[in-house]
Design an enzyme around this catalytic site. Sequence first.
Site, PDB file in Angstrom:
ATOM      1  N   LEU A 125       0.832  -1.195   0.000  1.00  0.00           N
ATOM      2  CA  LEU A 125       0.000   0.000   0.000  1.00  0.00           C
ATOM      3  C   LEU A 125       0.872   1.251   0.000  1.00  0.00           C
ATOM      4  CD1 LEU A 125      -2.939   1.144   0.319  1.00  0.00           C
ATOM      5  CD2 LEU A 125      -2.535   1.102   2.794  1.00  0.00           C
ATOM      6  N   SER A 127       5.359   2.446   0.573  1.00  0.00           N
ATOM      7  CA  SER A 127       6.734   2.002   0.775  1.00  0.00           C
ATOM      8  C   SER A 127       7.570   3.183   1.250  1.00  0.00           C
ATOM      9  CB  SER A 127       7.309   1.425  -0.524  1.00  0.00           C
ATOM     10  OG  SER A 127       8.637   1.009  -0.339  1.00  0.00           O
ATOM     11  N   ALA A 128       8.195   3.040   2.411  1.00  0.00           N
ATOM     12  CA  ALA A 128       9.006   4.115   2.982  1.00  0.00           C
ATOM     13  C   ALA A 128      10.414   3.591   3.259  1.00  0.00           C
ATOM     14  CB  ALA A 128       8.359   4.651   4.253  1.00  0.00           C
ATOM     15  N   ALA A 131      10.218   1.012   6.479  1.00  0.00           N
ATOM     16  CA  ALA A 131       9.251  -0.083   6.399  1.00  0.00           C
ATOM     17  C   ALA A 131       8.335   0.117   5.207  1.00  0.00           C
ATOM     18  CB  ALA A 131       8.434  -0.155   7.688  1.00  0.00           C
ATOM     19  N   VAL A 133       4.115  -0.972   3.942  1.00  0.00           N
ATOM     20  CA  VAL A 133       2.818  -1.356   4.495  1.00  0.00           C
ATOM     21  C   VAL A 133       2.041  -2.179   3.479  1.00  0.00           C
ATOM     22  CG1 VAL A 133       0.610  -0.488   5.378  1.00  0.00           C
ATOM     23  CG2 VAL A 133       2.741   0.679   5.979  1.00  0.00           C
ATOM     24  N   LYS A 147       2.652  -3.476   8.809  1.00  0.00           N
ATOM     25  CA  LYS A 147       3.855  -2.669   8.615  1.00  0.00           C
ATOM     26  C   LYS A 147       5.068  -3.580   8.804  1.00  0.00           C
ATOM     27  CE  LYS A 147       5.986   1.615  10.382  1.00  0.00           C
ATOM     28  NZ  LYS A 147       5.807   2.737  11.351  1.00  0.00           N
ATOM     29  N   ASP A 281       4.082  13.910  14.760  1.00  0.00           N
ATOM     30  CA  ASP A 281       4.296  13.956  13.305  1.00  0.00           C
ATOM     31  C   ASP A 281       2.962  14.129  12.587  1.00  0.00           C
ATOM     32  OD1 ASP A 281       5.697  13.891  10.920  1.00  0.00           O
ATOM     33  OD2 ASP A 281       5.715  11.705  10.776  1.00  0.00           O
TER      34      ASP A 281
END
Length: 459
Positions: A125, A127-128, A131, A133, A147, A281
């Site tokens: 769903l 992508s960072a 991590a 998701v 995650k 955040d």
Amino acid sequence: DVGRLRQIAKVLVRHGLGYVVQAWNLQDKFIVNLLVEKRDEAQGPPPDLFARICVVLQELGPTFVKLGQILSTRPDLVPSELCGELKRLQDDVGPITAEAARGVLEASLGRPVAEVFARFDDEPLASASIAQVHTATLEDGAEVVVKIQRPGIADTIQSDLNILYWVARQIEQTIPEAEAFDPVSIAREFDRAITKELDFNYEANNLERFQRNFDVDEWRSVHIPQVYRDLSSKTVLVMERLRAVKITDAARYGHDMDAIAKECVRMLLKQVYEDGFFHGDLHPGNLLIMEDGRIGLIDFGLVGRMTPPMKDRMAELFLNLITQNYEGLARNLYDISRKNGPIDYPRFEADVCELADKNFGSASLADVDFGIIVRDLIEGAIRHNLRIPPDYTMFFKALMTVEGIGKIVSPDLDLLEESRPHIEAIIKQRYSPERMMKAAVDTGQAFVKLSRQFPVTAH
């Protein structure tokens, strides 16, 4: 870490920051590699310095992207123009393969994915850098998001942290003016923040605490996703999937945005002044509006804390802003700040009064840009050897973000006026007979304890 340091040096030179390499005496070690990495003149002149810094951080990867994102919340450390550029840093990177994601997940679960999930989507769903998701469905039909930490990312970040500590010491040695900002302490603060973010148990703990804080009838307007602790670990976090849209997209679905903007202000003030525990955040990607109009919060890796004395000081500061008591505002800023050198208080107070008067002028509170006021006050404090601690600046950033988002979705939002009744109630509670009595009892107990210890200490 020499190999990683060589990569960093190459990126610096390629983006026109070779003088940094020279200042840190890296050229002797890496000159051969650097010669072939110099910027192609055909590309034209290099872009603005602050923009180049952002490009460098983006190219260097997750640790440096996270560092830039955190520095974007610290106008007490970097110029406001650079803060603006750093806010544009994106945490998007290419996804890991489905096989790699399933490998991390199964290692965490201790069993095959199919034994736990009725459905698991291999296509991520989101992508960072740390991590990515995935969406999934449990055997009971509950929709969840999973995650999953990137394999090997902890080792990469540890290597980068070693280099950041080295860079911080280099900055202290080569840039005398930087001593006031204490670069090594900044690196240490960042180390603590990103190390916590690598442990998803920490985020799960934060999630559960937010659930407890908002699990009251008065706050049914805010929804915190359920966390599945039995399926979560240090590298995997499984939580309820929220069917929602970003707050900045919610107007097209017919939601009452004026009411939502005011509720966001009330929600943040509750987190800070009632709970002493707030989301660190907040941005449109983490602030969602659900189908039934409730506010949904996600991503609890970064949180701020306020002790009772800190809450009192911030309530006074807000009240002084609202009532335009600039002398009181100067005293508040002085009280919450760390002192980094000699301070001429009368000059500091005069500067605060001038800055506040410039920003307020004859404008109504509704026309005042709270973010600009905060930036000006923080930069003014730095000029007088004062440094505002991180939890306060995180709170200021959260308020500025809520105000900015609020004015996008509800242009008439007046942050200070919306805050007034809550701040006045807090001040009133501070001086309630019950609290004054408790303070007196605490002081008396402390005095008795000191009197018992004094003869021994004196002897």
